[in-house]
Design an enzyme around this catalytic site. Structure first.
Site, PDB file in Angstrom:
ATOM      1  N   GLU A  31     -16.320  -7.006   8.205  1.00 18.74           N
ATOM      2  CA  GLU A  31     -15.774  -6.639   6.902  1.00 18.74           C
ATOM      3  C   GLU A  31     -15.209  -7.843   6.164  1.00 18.74           C
ATOM      4  O   GLU A  31     -15.299  -7.936   4.936  1.00 18.74           O
ATOM      5  CB  GLU A  31     -14.704  -5.563   7.084  1.00 18.74           C
ATOM      6  CG  GLU A  31     -15.273  -4.242   7.589  1.00 18.74           C
ATOM      7  CD  GLU A  31     -14.223  -3.220   7.945  1.00 18.74           C
ATOM      8  OE1 GLU A  31     -13.890  -2.392   7.086  1.00 18.74           O
ATOM      9  OE2 GLU A  31     -13.723  -3.275   9.091  1.00 18.74           O
ATOM     10  N   ASN A  61      -6.045  -8.842   4.182  1.00 15.77           N
ATOM     11  CA  ASN A  61      -6.026  -7.396   4.420  1.00 15.77           C
ATOM     12  C   ASN A  61      -4.577  -7.037   4.705  1.00 15.77           C
ATOM     13  O   ASN A  61      -4.086  -7.203   5.824  1.00 15.77           O
ATOM     14  CB  ASN A  61      -6.928  -7.032   5.598  1.00 15.77           C
ATOM     15  CG  ASN A  61      -6.976  -5.532   5.853  1.00 15.77           C
ATOM     16  OD1 ASN A  61      -6.236  -4.752   5.244  1.00 15.77           O
ATOM     17  ND2 ASN A  61      -7.841  -5.120   6.755  1.00 15.77           N
ATOM     18  N   ARG A  82      -8.767  -6.832   0.439  1.00 16.37           N
ATOM     19  CA  ARG A  82      -9.244  -5.493   0.756  1.00 16.37           C
ATOM     20  C   ARG A  82      -8.322  -4.489   0.075  1.00 16.37           C
ATOM     21  O   ARG A  82      -7.102  -4.520   0.243  1.00 16.37           O
ATOM     22  CB  ARG A  82      -9.218  -5.258   2.260  1.00 16.37           C
ATOM     23  CG  ARG A  82      -9.692  -3.847   2.635  1.00 16.37           C
ATOM     24  CD  ARG A  82      -9.264  -3.453   4.022  1.00 16.37           C
ATOM     25  NE  ARG A  82      -9.751  -2.114   4.356  1.00 16.37           N
ATOM     26  CZ  ARG A  82      -9.162  -1.329   5.245  1.00 16.37           C
ATOM     27  NH1 ARG A  82      -8.061  -1.717   5.875  1.00 16.37           N
ATOM     28  NH2 ARG A  82      -9.653  -0.130   5.500  1.00 16.37           N
ATOM     29  N   HIS A  99     -14.252   2.847   4.517  1.00 13.35           N
ATOM     30  CA  HIS A  99     -14.977   1.889   5.360  1.00 13.35           C
ATOM     31  C   HIS A  99     -16.224   1.348   4.652  1.00 13.35           C
ATOM     32  O   HIS A  99     -17.190   0.921   5.287  1.00 13.35           O
ATOM     33  CB  HIS A  99     -15.417   2.512   6.696  1.00 13.35           C
ATOM     34  CG  HIS A  99     -14.305   2.963   7.584  1.00 13.35           C
ATOM     35  ND1 HIS A  99     -14.352   4.130   8.318  1.00 13.35           N
ATOM     36  CD2 HIS A  99     -13.092   2.407   7.851  1.00 13.35           C
ATOM     37  CE1 HIS A  99     -13.238   4.276   9.005  1.00 13.35           C
ATOM     38  NE2 HIS A  99     -12.455   3.240   8.737  1.00 13.35           N
ATOM     39  N   ARG A 130      -6.506  11.175  13.927  1.00 17.37           N
ATOM     40  CA  ARG A 130      -6.771  12.097  12.822  1.00 17.37           C
ATOM     41  C   ARG A 130      -7.703  13.208  13.272  1.00 17.37           C
ATOM     42  O   ARG A 130      -8.638  12.970  14.042  1.00 17.37           O
ATOM     43  CB  ARG A 130      -7.397  11.359  11.640  1.00 17.37           C
ATOM     44  CG  ARG A 130      -6.521  10.270  11.045  1.00 17.37           C
ATOM     45  CD  ARG A 130      -7.238   9.574   9.898  1.00 17.37           C
ATOM     46  NE  ARG A 130      -6.640   8.273   9.626  1.00 17.37           N
ATOM     47  CZ  ARG A 130      -7.326   7.193   9.276  1.00 17.37           C
ATOM     48  NH1 ARG A 130      -8.637   7.264   9.148  1.00 17.37           N
ATOM     49  NH2 ARG A 130      -6.718   6.051   9.047  1.00 17.37           N
TER      50      ARG A 130
END
Length: 403
Positions: free
Chosen positions: A387, A11, A94, A183, A244
């Site tokens: 993940e 990742n 990823r 996600h 955010r």
């Protein structure tokens, strides 16, 4: 000779490289690690050999991702599970944005790299770093399958009614403007794991997944397929997040530009890096925010209330989208660990069949578990996301099909 069974998951961020090495015979981890502050004098590599329990740390400048991955390869070699091992079946990467072109894990070639590069304008913070990791790994092991697993892929099953924005479709198509969602590997893993927790097949259940970390998103999963999700063209849309804003009136941007005199770059920075919980109260760590709330801090309390209000709106909306809901599940750092968030999100939703058991909700750690009373019409669960395992599984299944 037996087929190789190990998968290295990478990742790659703009200044970091997270990695895990897994053996897919039992999905067990052999090594995990992180290289951070790549390109700085204060770079740091932390590597753990899971089988021995030994953790090693390197501190000092690591110039770029090439140097970072070489350092990782050296650490793996010290454990006898090196990057040059014949037991390595593939490297899974990823990739945040796959657009509509990539709907499943994909073996990487030049055409794939070109398409990922074309998507940089809609993922400027993520896809360039993902590409760097892919190219670096390919240079070190050109003989090995490199597989891209896309955050957006799970959401490509959304119907057009959910994926389209209400703007001129010719303009939207020309500029690839639509709701992609993110996600996805987490939502895919958690929705399937929740079905197993309920003793059912994913095709039998409807699940609302709440992935609550510094980035946060919700998804409505109907019989194993995503039919709606809160993030959109970019990861800015949707829930209130650490830094955010999530949803806001698009005219706020025009107002800040015309009346506030802010540039597009300044507005971009404001909404992505200086909004959300951080913008509201100066903290984006939910633990610190809850500490402040408990001490009577009104600014932190308002930030928490706004966070929960937005979360409830999406839960209610996805009840309407799905029609029948079998479970609401919390995952990721906040979702898995912040009991007050789970309690507050469910409070007042009893008419929908939702409730949490205070004792079960207070339990920290552990694997997938129900936190709703046995009498609840709709299950409420906590399912730790994984993940890396999802990426490794998809990578290994794809390489196995092609071998």
């Amino acid at each position: 000779m037996t087929s190789p069974t190990r998968v290295l998951v990478l990742n790659s961020g703009s200044s970091s490289l997270k990695y895990q090495l897994l053996d897919m015979r039992d999905s067990g981890r052999l090594a995990v690690g992180l290289v951070e502050r790549i390109g700085e004098q204060t770079s740091r590599l932390e590597h753990t050999c899971v089988t021995s329990g030994e953790t090693r740390e390197q501190n000092g400048p690591i110039a770029d991702h090439d140097a970072a991955l070489k350092a990782v390869a050296e650490e793996l070699s010290r454990d006898g599970v090196g990057l040059d091992s014949p037991e390595l079946a593939a490297i899974g990467h990823r990739v945040v944005h796959g657009g509509m072109f990539f709907t499943e894990p994909t073996v990487i070639d030049e055409a794939v790299l070109t398409e990922i590069e074309r998507l940089i304008p809609v993922a400027p913070l993520h896809n360039p770093a993902n590409l760097t990791g892919i190219r670096t790994a390919t240079a070190l092991r050109p003989d090995l399958p490199q597989v891209a697993v896309f955050d957006t892929a799970f959401h490509t099953t959304m119907p057009e009614s959910a994926a389209r924005y209400a703007i001129d479709p010719r303009i939207a198509d020309r500029h690839r403007i639509r709701r992609y969602g993110f996600h996805g590997t987490s939502h895919a893993y958690v929705s399937r794991r929740t079905a197993r927790l309920l003793g059912k097949d994913p095709s039998e259940v409807n699940v609302i997944v709440l992935h609550l970390g510094n980035g946060a998103s919700a998804s409505a999963v109907e019989k194993g397929r995503c039919v709606d999700t809160s993030m959109g063209l970019t990861p800015l849309e949707g829930l209130v997040m650490g830094t955010r804003s999530g949803d806001l009136d698009p005219a706020v941007i025009f107002h800040l530009a015309r009346v506030g005199g802010m540039s597009m770059d300044e507005i971009d920075s404001l909404l992505n890096k200086r909004s959300g919980l951080f913008g509201l109260c100066g903290d984006n760590d939910m633990r610190e925010i809850r500490r402040r709330v408990d001490e009577g801090d009104e600014e932190a309390a308002l930030a928490f209330d706004i966070y929960i209000h937005r979360l409830k709106k999406y839960i209610g909306a996805y009840f309407a989208v799905l029609g029948r809901v079998d479970a609401v599940v919390f995952t990721a750092g906040v979702g898995e660990n912040a009991a007050p968030v789970r309690e507050a999100a469910m409070a007042g939703l009893e008419p929908l069949g939702l409730a949490v058991d205070a004792g079960l909700n207070a339990v920290r750690g552990g694997g997938p578990r129900l936190i709703s009373p046995a009498s609840a019409r709709v299950a409420v669960a906590v399912v730790p996301t994984d993940e890396e395992l999802e990426i490794a599984t998809q990578t290994y299944e794809l390489v196995g099909k092609k071998s």
